[in-house]
Design a protein around this motif. Structure first.
Motif, mmCIF file in Angstrom:
data_model
loop_
_atom_site.group_PDB
_atom_site.id
_atom_site.type_symbol
_atom_site.label_atom_id
_atom_site.label_comp_id
_atom_site.label_asym_id
_atom_site.label_seq_id
_atom_site.Cartn_x
_atom_site.Cartn_y
_atom_site.Cartn_z
ATOM 1 N N PRO A 29 -69.098 -52.086 147.186
ATOM 2 C CA PRO A 29 -69.878 -50.835 147.106
ATOM 3 C C PRO A 29 -70.800 -50.647 148.303
ATOM 4 O O PRO A 29 -70.961 -49.532 148.808
ATOM 5 C CB PRO A 29 -70.682 -51.012 145.807
ATOM 6 C CG PRO A 29 -69.903 -51.984 144.999
ATOM 7 C CD PRO A 29 -69.297 -52.928 145.984
ATOM 8 N N GLN A 30 -71.420 -51.725 148.770
ATOM 9 C CA GLN A 30 -72.332 -51.615 149.913
ATOM 10 C C GLN A 30 -71.572 -51.357 151.211
ATOM 11 O O GLN A 30 -72.039 -50.589 152.069
ATOM 12 C CB GLN A 30 -73.162 -52.899 150.032
ATOM 13 C CG GLN A 30 -74.199 -53.087 148.933
ATOM 14 C CD GLN A 30 -73.597 -53.505 147.603
ATOM 15 O OE1 GLN A 30 -72.601 -54.227 147.565
ATOM 16 N NE2 GLN A 30 -74.205 -53.068 146.505
ATOM 17 N N VAL A 31 -70.410 -51.960 151.362
ATOM 18 C CA VAL A 31 -69.595 -51.714 152.553
ATOM 19 C C VAL A 31 -69.212 -50.243 152.618
ATOM 20 O O VAL A 31 -69.294 -49.599 153.675
ATOM 21 C CB VAL A 31 -68.348 -52.623 152.563
ATOM 22 C CG1 VAL A 31 -67.349 -52.172 153.631
ATOM 23 C CG2 VAL A 31 -68.755 -54.075 152.812
ATOM 24 N N HIS A 147 -72.381 -59.715 135.886
ATOM 25 C CA HIS A 147 -72.286 -58.248 135.911
ATOM 26 C C HIS A 147 -71.091 -57.782 136.743
ATOM 27 O O HIS A 147 -71.149 -56.730 137.389
ATOM 28 C CB HIS A 147 -73.583 -57.624 136.450
ATOM 29 C CG HIS A 147 -74.810 -58.094 135.734
ATOM 30 N ND1 HIS A 147 -75.160 -57.647 134.479
ATOM 31 C CD2 HIS A 147 -75.759 -59.000 136.084
ATOM 32 C CE1 HIS A 147 -76.277 -58.237 134.098
ATOM 33 N NE2 HIS A 147 -76.666 -59.069 135.043
ATOM 34 N N LEU A 148 -70.016 -58.550 136.693
ATOM 35 C CA LEU A 148 -68.793 -58.160 137.384
ATOM 36 C C LEU A 148 -67.973 -57.257 136.470
ATOM 37 O O LEU A 148 -67.640 -57.641 135.356
ATOM 38 C CB LEU A 148 -67.965 -59.392 137.758
ATOM 39 C CG LEU A 148 -68.548 -60.307 138.830
ATOM 40 C CD1 LEU A 148 -67.780 -61.614 138.869
ATOM 41 C CD2 LEU A 148 -68.512 -59.629 140.182
ATOM 42 N N GLY A 149 -67.645 -56.072 136.948
ATOM 43 C CA GLY A 149 -66.815 -55.163 136.175
ATOM 44 C C GLY A 149 -65.370 -55.611 136.156
ATOM 45 O O GLY A 149 -64.955 -56.514 136.894
ATOM 46 N N ASN A 150 -64.573 -54.959 135.307
ATOM 47 C CA ASN A 150 -63.158 -55.323 135.188
ATOM 48 C C ASN A 150 -62.422 -55.200 136.516
ATOM 49 O O ASN A 150 -61.479 -55.943 136.786
ATOM 50 C CB ASN A 150 -62.479 -54.431 134.139
ATOM 51 C CG ASN A 150 -62.946 -54.752 132.734
ATOM 52 O OD1 ASN A 150 -63.357 -55.882 132.457
ATOM 53 N ND2 ASN A 150 -62.890 -53.770 131.850
ATOM 54 N N GLU A 151 -62.866 -54.261 137.364
ATOM 55 C CA GLU A 151 -62.171 -54.034 138.633
ATOM 56 C C GLU A 151 -62.337 -55.211 139.598
ATOM 57 O O GLU A 151 -61.573 -55.351 140.566
ATOM 58 C CB GLU A 151 -62.672 -52.741 139.297
ATOM 59 C CG GLU A 151 -64.083 -52.792 139.875
ATOM 60 C CD GLU A 151 -65.180 -52.642 138.821
ATOM 61 O OE1 GLU A 151 -66.356 -52.601 139.239
ATOM 62 O OE2 GLU A 151 -64.855 -52.548 137.627
ATOM 63 N N LEU A 152 -63.322 -56.079 139.344
ATOM 64 C CA LEU A 152 -63.552 -57.226 140.224
ATOM 65 C C LEU A 152 -63.145 -58.558 139.587
ATOM 66 O O LEU A 152 -63.235 -59.601 140.238
ATOM 67 C CB LEU A 152 -65.037 -57.305 140.623
ATOM 68 C CG LEU A 152 -65.569 -56.195 141.525
ATOM 69 C CD1 LEU A 152 -67.060 -56.366 141.756
ATOM 70 C CD2 LEU A 152 -64.823 -56.178 142.857
#
Length: 248
Positions: A29-31, A147-152
């Motif tokens: 997200p930051q990139v 707090h890692l979402g499913n996408e990660l």
């Protein structure tokens, strides 16, 4: 060490240092948000991700290697900012403290800076639990805590699978035994020191210690945040990062 460069190649440098047990992918997200303004420099720290074949040794060794990368970019005339989370934040503190004048601004998120008495023993014991950490069900529990979402999750699971026992023990030992270097308070680097209100008390105490020891540091205790602010609330973290690097 694998290092990915992206964004504006002629812009100021922003190095992002991930925490233990994850890898450079945590900064996606930051990139995406900062690539139009910065040259993003995102390592996979030794023993993690695409650097998994290189065992992690010490925070100091890793900081010295990263300082060499930044010195080369600094020689090109680019301003330099560093942001780190957890283990990456400890490495950032070490890097800044040992290299005065190299880094213009630093964002230190959730850095343990109070050595834990039983740290080395706990690290050795945790090494025996590595097979458990490689089970998908257990990894999902750990991913939620970070707090890692499913996408990660698949990125996290691959990183866990590739990590060696030697790296895990070294990371935990170094994390638990870390104390800021003497030069931390006399570097000339602007610093934002960040902890979540819902983190363990020792983490908030560490943030205050780091801020108090640095003459140009701002302390941010983020309400509602736990250990994992860049992943838990990327927007609030981005706002802190934006302010801290505004002069770049």
């Amino acid at each position: 060490m694998y290092v990915e460069h992206s964004g504006r190649m002629d812009g100021p440098v922003l190095m992002l240092l991930h925490g233990g047990g994850v890898a450079g992918w945590m900064w996606r997200p930051q990139v995406q948000q900062f690539s139009a303004r910065f040259r993003l420099v995102v390592p996979d720290l030794p023993g993690h991700g695409r650097s998994s074949a290189e065992a992690f040794t010490t925070i100091r060794d890793t900081a010295d290697e990263l300082a060499g990368i930044l010195a080369a970019l600094r020689a090109e005339g680019a301003p330099v900012a560093v942001a780190g989370f957890s283990l990456g934040a400890q490495i950032a503190v070490e890097l800044v403290g040992r290299n005065p004048g190299l880094v213009d601004s630093a964002v230190i998120v959730s850095a343990l800076a109070v050595p834990l008495a039983a740290g080395a023993a706990a690290a050795c014991a945790a090494g025996h639990l590595l097979p458990l950490a490689r089970l998908r069900g257990f990894a999902r529990l750990q991913a939620r805590a970070l707090h890692l979402g499913n996408e990660l999750f698949e990125d996290y699971f691959r990183t866990t699978q590739a990590m060696s026992r030697r790296t895990l023990e070294a990371v935990l030992r170094e994390n638990a035994c870390f104390a800021p270097p003497e030069g931390w308070g006399s570097t000339g680097t602007r610093a934002a020191v960040v902890a979540g209100r819902n983190e363990r008390a020792v983490m908030r105490r560490s943030a205050r210690l780091l801020a108090d020891a640095h003459p140009d540091a701002a302390l941010h205790i983020v309400e509602g945040a736990g250990h994992g602010l860049p992943l838990q609330d990327p927007e609030r973290f981005a706002a802190i990062l934006e302010r801290a690097t505004a002069a770049a």
